[in-house]
Scaffold this active site. Structure first.
Site, PDB file in Angstrom:
ATOM      1  N   GLY A 269       0.798  -1.219   0.000  1.00  0.00           N
ATOM      2  CA  GLY A 269       0.000   0.000   0.000  1.00  0.00           C
ATOM      3  C   GLY A 269       0.828   1.264   0.000  1.00  0.00           C
ATOM      4  CG  ASP A 270       5.387   2.979   0.727  1.00  0.00           C
ATOM      5  OD1 ASP A 270       5.439   3.492   1.855  1.00  0.00           O
ATOM      6  OD2 ASP A 270       6.070   3.377  -0.239  1.00  0.00           O
ATOM      7  CG  LEU A 271       0.772   6.547  -1.900  1.00  0.00           C
ATOM      8  CD1 LEU A 271       0.360   8.003  -1.727  1.00  0.00           C
ATOM      9  CD2 LEU A 271      -0.129   5.880  -2.947  1.00  0.00           C
ATOM     10  N   GLY A 272       5.213   5.146  -2.343  1.00  0.00           N
ATOM     11  CA  GLY A 272       6.558   5.172  -2.887  1.00  0.00           C
ATOM     12  C   GLY A 272       6.878   3.908  -3.667  1.00  0.00           C
TER      13      GLY A 272
END
Length: 318
Positions: A269-272
């Site tokens: 779920g990490d945008l990075g």
């Protein structure tokens, strides 16, 4: 009258750990400088740094010195110049120092085995060449990992760094050595003694003040010790952590990676991470969480390092 000569602090009780290749000190320390984990560290020179940490129930300033000529890490306690005090000067135990250093710098991670898995993937293979030897950097314990992650939620990197520094300055352990003030994160019981209003004055929102107090309460109760998670699977560990108010799945995954060194965690779920994959694959749109979890199956067993190298790809310079 003779002017007293100032004596520099000394490092005592030092132990030395071998650094099995691949281990890139420059890349690992460069990543720390850009990481949210950097707050308690002070660099003395490019390969030598110190931080305040609790060992054996006491606060110590510990120095980590990476040898420029041999693959070894020397770790010891920084001591103020001796005053005429009788008796031996106390130090943390050698096993505690060794365990701390091995954990913080992921010394025991089998990167040869990791790379044997990752290099099979055409997406990851170019990153391995550019990130070779970059090690996972961990926190001193789960409590610290949770504080770092919760404070960093939904605020800018600069804002989170500022809040962490204010929290440490107001409530943390401190030591003055060679004119440098070292600050540590507040011990759980000291944090619990702070009022929500006091925490809000340091920059925490009302909600986050409640969350960090809950984290401190769990730590003070012994619920965040490594032994409390030893027999839990990754999913069970995530479930245990998400029971804490303010800790969602993303936070729990980051905490398992950084606080316990779990090697097979992938916070999809990490945008990075989504942005890194989008750029590397030349996609028009950022992939979703389910797509990333499917992709990361290729790195099973070492998905934490897959995540680390994807993060590094966003700002890699060498």
């Amino acid at each position: 009258m003779r002017t007293p000569v100032k004596r520099a602090a000394t490092v005592r009780g030092a132990v030395s750990l071998p650094l099995a290749p691949p281990f890139s000190v420059p890349r690992t320390l460069a990543f720390l400088r850009a990481s949210s984990l950097r707050t308690p560290y002070r660099f003395i020179d490019p390969r030598r740094l110190r931080r305040l940490v609790r060992l054996d129930g006491k606060a110590w300033v510990v120095e980590f010195a990476f040898s420029p000529s041999v693959r070894r890490l020397r770790v010891g306690v920084v001591s103020r110049p001796a005053r005429s005090r009788p008796g031996p000067v106390p130090s943390p135990s050698t096993p505690a120092l060794r365990q701390l250093a091995a954990a913080l710098w992921s010394v025991d991670d089998d990167l040869r085995g990791c790379y044997a898995v990752l290099r099979r993937d055409p997406l990851m293979a170019p990153l391995l060449r550019r990130c070779a030897g970059l090690r996972m950097i961990r926190t001193s314990d789960l409590y610290e990992a949770l504080l770092v992650a919760v404070i960093g939620q939904q605020v800018s990197v600069a804002s989170a760094e500022s809040i962490r520094r204010r929290l440490m300055a107001a409530l943390g352990d401190r030591a003055l050595i060679d004119g440098i003030t070292y600050l540590g994160y507040p011990p759980p019981r000291r944090l619990l003694a702070a009022s929500p209003r006091a925490l809000r004055s340091l920059g925490l929102s009302r909600q986050k003040a409640r969350y960090v107090l809950e984290v401190a309460a769990r730590a003070a109760a012994g619920a965040l010790t490594p032994s409390a998670f030893t027999h839990l699977t990754d999913e069970e560990g995530i479930a245990r952590l998400t029971d804490i108010p303010g800790v969602g799945r993303w936070t729990a995954e980051i905490v398992l990676m950084r606080g316990l060194g779990r090697p097979d965690i992938f916070p999809a779920g990490d945008l990075g991470l989504q942005t890194a994959v989008q750029r590397l694959l030349g996609l028009a749109d950022r992939p979703g969480e389910d797509e990333l979890r499917t992709l990361a199956e290729r790195w099973k067993g070492w998905r934490s390092y897959g995540a680390l190298y994807l993060w590094r790809s966003l700002g890699i310079t060498a």
